[in-house]
Design an enzyme around this catalytic site. Structure first.
Site, PDB file in Angstrom:
ATOM      1  N   ASP A 140    -100.817 -72.930 -33.292  1.00 55.79           N
ATOM      2  CA  ASP A 140    -101.252 -71.746 -32.547  1.00 55.79           C
ATOM      3  C   ASP A 140    -102.637 -71.329 -33.051  1.00 55.79           C
ATOM      4  OD1 ASP A 140    -100.929 -69.655 -30.752  1.00 55.79           O
ATOM      5  OD2 ASP A 140     -99.799 -68.389 -32.133  1.00 55.79           O
ATOM      6  N   GLU A 172    -108.137 -71.837 -31.248  1.00 49.98           N
ATOM      7  CA  GLU A 172    -109.285 -71.832 -30.299  1.00 49.98           C
ATOM      8  C   GLU A 172    -110.647 -71.943 -30.983  1.00 49.98           C
ATOM      9  OE1 GLU A 172    -106.709 -69.599 -30.230  1.00 49.98           O
ATOM     10  OE2 GLU A 172    -105.731 -70.795 -28.692  1.00 49.98           O
ATOM     11  N   ASP A 211    -100.039 -66.397 -24.129  1.00 49.06           N
ATOM     12  CA  ASP A 211     -99.456 -65.048 -24.144  1.00 49.06           C
ATOM     13  C   ASP A 211     -99.488 -64.417 -22.755  1.00 49.06           C
ATOM     14  OD1 ASP A 211     -99.154 -65.547 -26.791  1.00 49.06           O
ATOM     15  OD2 ASP A 211    -100.684 -64.144 -27.475  1.00 49.06           O
TER      16      ASP A 211
END
Ligand code: NAG
Ligand code: NAG
Ligand code: NAG
Ligand code: NAG
Ligand code: NAG
Ligand code: NAG
Length: 888
Positions: A446, A449, A543
């Site tokens: 996770d 980015e 999300d």
């Protein structure tokens, strides 16, 4: 400029080639506004090289223009054209060969011979042409129809940190899909949409913003042939366009044009000829890499939550599913399990090893799996072993002379630089060591980015380039909430260039680590992705929020990732953020049961949403997941197809019906594979659903009855009671099914049923792929697998149905002990059926031997009959020829 790293390093060779074969020199007009002039062209029938000279431009505020460009174009295969435009005199950043291995123009060079400005061969449906007036532009056309697929305007801009190229499109005939990652209101691109590509930790609940991944690829389906085309039938012809570039960009789709505004790298285009949509993704994934096979178990149902309190909480959830008799395959844990959010640690109070380990062992004994999250940031903490080892290895991303210091969940962190081979090695050792304590079955990466809780200061010009892409929809600096663009990776690569690759590289390292440690097929779920990430990872949409809009838009993102070569995709079922409702959750599991990756997940502080918490959701879940688990052999066969041909598991309708333009705008329904149609309810309060059915026969997968028959395709309003999702199979398909159970390994031991849905022409076909579900390779020299093709056909005007199997490959031993116990025939012709007629099956033969005990008839509604032929015992791995004789 790219950073000085990874120079193509073949410019010298290029240049001498160019001099040697400089065969055509074109006089060019002067005084053109903007763009480049063609100085020279040389080449052969399938490859050419041109030099372009700057002809005067605009927008000096974006920096000086590059004076001389080099263009190479080559027909690399019969279905792939490569067009690359770069600075003729200076190497520039390009996506590393190590990330997307691809043929270089030099290597694929045929013996060059004089050529004009056109590339065209007898075997390629794509042609390429350079035009010189009013200045340089190029076109890509489909030879068979004359359709111009890509048609650049003469105002090409090529500066150090700003590249711009526009292609015209036929607004009335082109339907475009792709260009992600964004949450979109529609699957088909809407005119005047901007697609910003810059990986960001922006919640998927936001529409039209740049999200976690970058995929500068689109698929274009043309609804009709060009006016005056040489051949009549170009309708439904699809092609694909990739701009292989990892820099930030805005792509503007204007309906009649597409414009790329890119802040670095080179213009490296690939065109894929199709002409079927499936052929486009086949050709695309042949270049970028085939989707990684996913373990069989990962197609089961997953449960997660950010905010599980302790091991007892996890145990309660597992027990809750068991008590409610809802399938639960995989239990997950978010960052809650860690000690102060530090990777590879356990919370000593709530998730101590001596409680968590027995929990995981119990899951394993029950045929269930366990997956945990990892974040890339390593807490800066001198008492933390992982940090100490990473520091010794010197593997962090650098900035202004030292490690770049960010802030994420654990507080201060440094980020491993996955471009550095030592970082991948470090990561693998940490994972292996952690797995000695907790033998997790897969990993979830996770925040890659990279997400950063602080805005880095500006250090140099890279941090704030002259053109601001539409980051976060408000042209926020590219440094916002991530690692600074001026940060430096292994080999001197600037974050400015490599930013969009981080999630790809972390997923690759995680995949390699799991493979090495377990020897089994890895399961990795990555939030951030890039072109080719499907080789290593699954993806979820990120999300989202518990709203009906998010439910609906999840279909668009799922279909997009199928195009991007990442077929293992799903959205957080019942919604991640915000409080879900019983009805939303019920409808969401009805859709989510058919996401290839089916996981319920929610945020801390929101109401819990495990499926057993409501009676109505429990009923929906049992019904939808029950069908999903029965379909597992079919879905797993689709994984095989995805891995070998790139075919998405969940597909838009036009993939199977490209000639039906009605399907181009459909995004409230989708197909699993070729012919299983899912038509979910996407609005509150609905008790019906209006669904489009392309031409053919459609049978309910719950009732085994004919639901719709249409010659041209039509919209039908169907009942959709609270506990039911409409799922149909198209005539012409044979589905291998097994018996529902609470875990996939129990399903795998159950008897098969063959569902034969005869098409209008009285035939049907289907496939089955079987292996152990966890060997690293699905097909390969060392793997054991079986592949069976089924075909069905009516004979004697319908009085006889033959169902045959053909064993294509059979090295997976259990295929010879697993049996098909029942064949259901749907769509039996019944000329002038008497009212309330029944079909009686008699004389069921297998290879000329009458099968004892086989029989059973079944009346059916509509004009088409259904027959259940039970009592069979046909070994899956042995060929059979089943003959069913019917009397009315
Ligand atoms: C797209 O933008 C153009 C130019 O701004 C405008 O004329 C046109 O109406 C817009 N089209 C749509 C469908 O919004
Ligand atoms: C380092 O980790 C230990 C153990 O979790 C913790 O007690 C301590 O506060 C951490 N120190 C810093 C500076 O984060
Ligand atoms: C970069 O490092 C130099 C030398 O340590 C320091 O003077 C400067 O303030 C740093 N720049 C930033 C933006 O932090
Ligand atoms: C930037 O993105 C926002 C949000 O999608 C959009 O409203 C806006 O029009 C975009 N701006 C440009 C110039 O494309
Ligand atoms: C960065 O993004 C945050 C929201 O995530 C915003 O509050 C902040 O103002 C942005 N910073 C800049 C410099 O735009
Ligand atoms: C969700 O429900 C919880 C518990 O009822 C409540 O504390 C919270 O404020 C709600 N959150 C939202 C976003 O409505």
């Amino acid at each position: 400029m790219g950073s000085p790293s990874a120079p193509p390093a073949r410019l010298g060779a290029f240049f001498s080639f160019f001099l040697f074969f400089l065969l055509v020199f074109l006089a060019v007009p002067w005084g053109v506004d903007g763009g480049y002039n063609v100085a020279s062209v040389a080449g052969s029938k399938n490859r050419l090289k041109a030099r372009l000279d700057f002809a005067g431009g605009t927008a000096p505020e974006l920096g000086p223009d590059v004076e001389r460009l080099s263009l190479t174009a080559s027909l690399e295969t019969d279905s792939r054209l490569h067009v690359r435009i770069t600075d003729a005199d200076h190497p520039r950043w390009e996506v590393p060969q190590d990330v997307i291995p691809r043929p270089t123009p030099e290597l694929s060079l045929d013996a060059p011979r004089p050529g004009g400005r056109v590339l065209s061969t007898a075997t390629s449906d794509l042609t390429f042409a350079i035009h010189t007036s009013p200045s340089f532009r190029f076109t890509v056309s489909r030879r068979s129809t004359g359709d111009v697929l890509f048609d650049t305007t003469p105002d090409l801009v090529f500066k150090d940190r700003y590249l711009e190229l526009t292609s015209s499109l036929p607004a009335d005939r082109a339907s475009l899909y792709g260009l992600g990652e964004h949450t979109k209101r529609t699957f088909r691109l809407q005119r005047n949409d901007t697609f910003t590509l810059w990986n960001s930790d922006i919640a998927a609940g936001n529409v039209d913003l740049n999200l976690y991944g970058s995929h500068p690829f689109y698929l274009d389906v043309r609804s009709a042939p060009p006016v005056g085309s040489r051949r009549g039938n170009g309708a439904g012809a699809a092609h694909g366009v990739l701009l292989l570039n990892s820099n930030g960009m805005d792509v503007i789709y204007g309906g009649s044009y597409v414009t790329y505004k890119v802040i670095g790298g080179v213009l490296d285009f690939y065109f894929f000829a199709g002409p079927s949509p499936l052929a486009v993704v086949d050709q695309y994934t042949q270049l970028i890499g085939r989707p990684s096979p996913m373990p069989y178990w990962s197609f089961g149902f997953h449960q997660c939550r950010y905010g599980y309190k302790n091991v007892a909480d996890l145990e309660g959830v597992v027990a809750g599913y068991a008590k409610a008799r809802i399938p639960l395959e995989v239990m997950w844990t978010d960052i809650d399990y860690m000690d102060a959010f530090k990777d590879f640690t356990l919370d000593p109070v709530n998730f101590p090893a001596d409680r968590l380990r027995p929990f995981v062992d119990r899951l394993h004994r029950n045929g269930q799996k366990y997956v945990v999250i990892l974040d890339p940031g390593i807490n800066v903490n001198t008492t933390y072993g992982t940090f100490i080892r990473a520091t010794k290895q010197d593997i962090f991303i650098k900035w202004n002379g030292s490690n770049y210091l960010g802030v994420v969940w654990p507080g201060n962190v440094y980020f491993p630089d996955f471009l550095n081979p030592r970082a991948a090695e470090f990561w693998a050792r940490e994972i292996a060591a952690f797995r000695r304590t907790i033998p997790v079955d897969g990993l979830w990466v996770d925040m890659n980015e990279i997400s950063n809780f602080v805005d880095p200061p500006l250090l140099n010009a890279l941090d704030d380039p002259p053109y601001r892409i539409n980051n976060s929809g408000v042209r926020r600096p590219i440094n916002n909430k991530t690692v600074p663009a001026s940060a430096v990776h292994y080999g001197g690569v600037a974050e400015y260039n490599a930013h969009n690759l981080y999630g790809f590289l972390e997923a690759r390292a995680t995949h390699a680590a799991l493979l090495r440690d377990t020897g089994r097929r890895p399961f990795v779920l990555s939030r951030s992705t890039f072109v080719g990430s499907g080789r290593y990872t699954a993806h979820w949409t990120g999300d989202n929020a518990a709203t009906w809009d998010d439910l609906r838009y999840s279909i668009n993102t799922m279909l997009n990732f199928g195009l991007f070569g990442i077929p293992m995709i799903g959205a957080d079922i019942c919604g991640f953020g915000g409080n879900t409702t019983e009805e939303l959750c019920s409808r969401w599991i009805q859709l989510g049961a058919f996401y290839p990756f089916s996981r319920d997940h929610s945020a801390i502080g929101t109401v819990r949403r495990e499926l057993y918490l409501w009676e109505s959701v429990t009923r929906s879940a049992r019904k939808a997941l029950g069908l999903h688990y029965r379909l597992l052999p079919y879905i797993y066969t689709l994984m095989y197809e995805a891995h070998t041909t790139g075919a998405p598991i969940a597909r838009p309708l036009f993939f199977s019906y490209p000639g039906d333009v009605e399907t181009y705008g459909i995004d409230r329904q989708f197909l699993l594979g070729r012919g299983v149609l899912v038509s979910p309810v996407l609005e509150p309060g609905a008790t019906t659903v209006t669904a489009y059915f392309p031409a053919g026969r459609w049978f309910s997968l719950y009732y085994y009855s004919l639901a719709v028959a249409t010659k041209t395709g039509k919209r039908v309003t169907l009942p959709a009671p609270a506990d039911t999702v409409n799922v149909h199979v198209a005539g012409g398909n044979i589905l291998p099914l097994q018996q529902p159970a609470l875990t996939s390994w129990r399903v795998r031991q159950s008897v098969f049923h063959l569902l034969v849905a005869l098409g209008d022409d009285g035939t049907a076909a289907g496939d089955l792929f079987l292996d152990d579900g966890e060997s690293p390779e699905m097909v390969g020299a060392r793997s054991k697998w079986s592949q069976i093709k089924f075909s069905g056909a009516t004979e004697n005007g319908g009085g006889v149905v033959r169902v045959r199997s053909h064993v294509v490959h059979d090295s997976y031993a259990p295929s010879r002990t697993l049996v098909i116990g029942k064949v259901v025939l749907m769509g039996l012709p019944s000329p002038a059926p008497p009212k309330g007629f029944a079909v009686y099956v008699n004389g069921v033969q297998v290879d000329a031997n009458t099968v004892a005990g086989a029989a059973a008839g079944s009346p059916k509604n509509g004009a088409l009959g259904v027959a259940h032929v039970g009592g069979l015992s046909l070994a899956v791995g042995q060929e059979f020829d089943l003959k069913v004789v019917m009397t009315y």
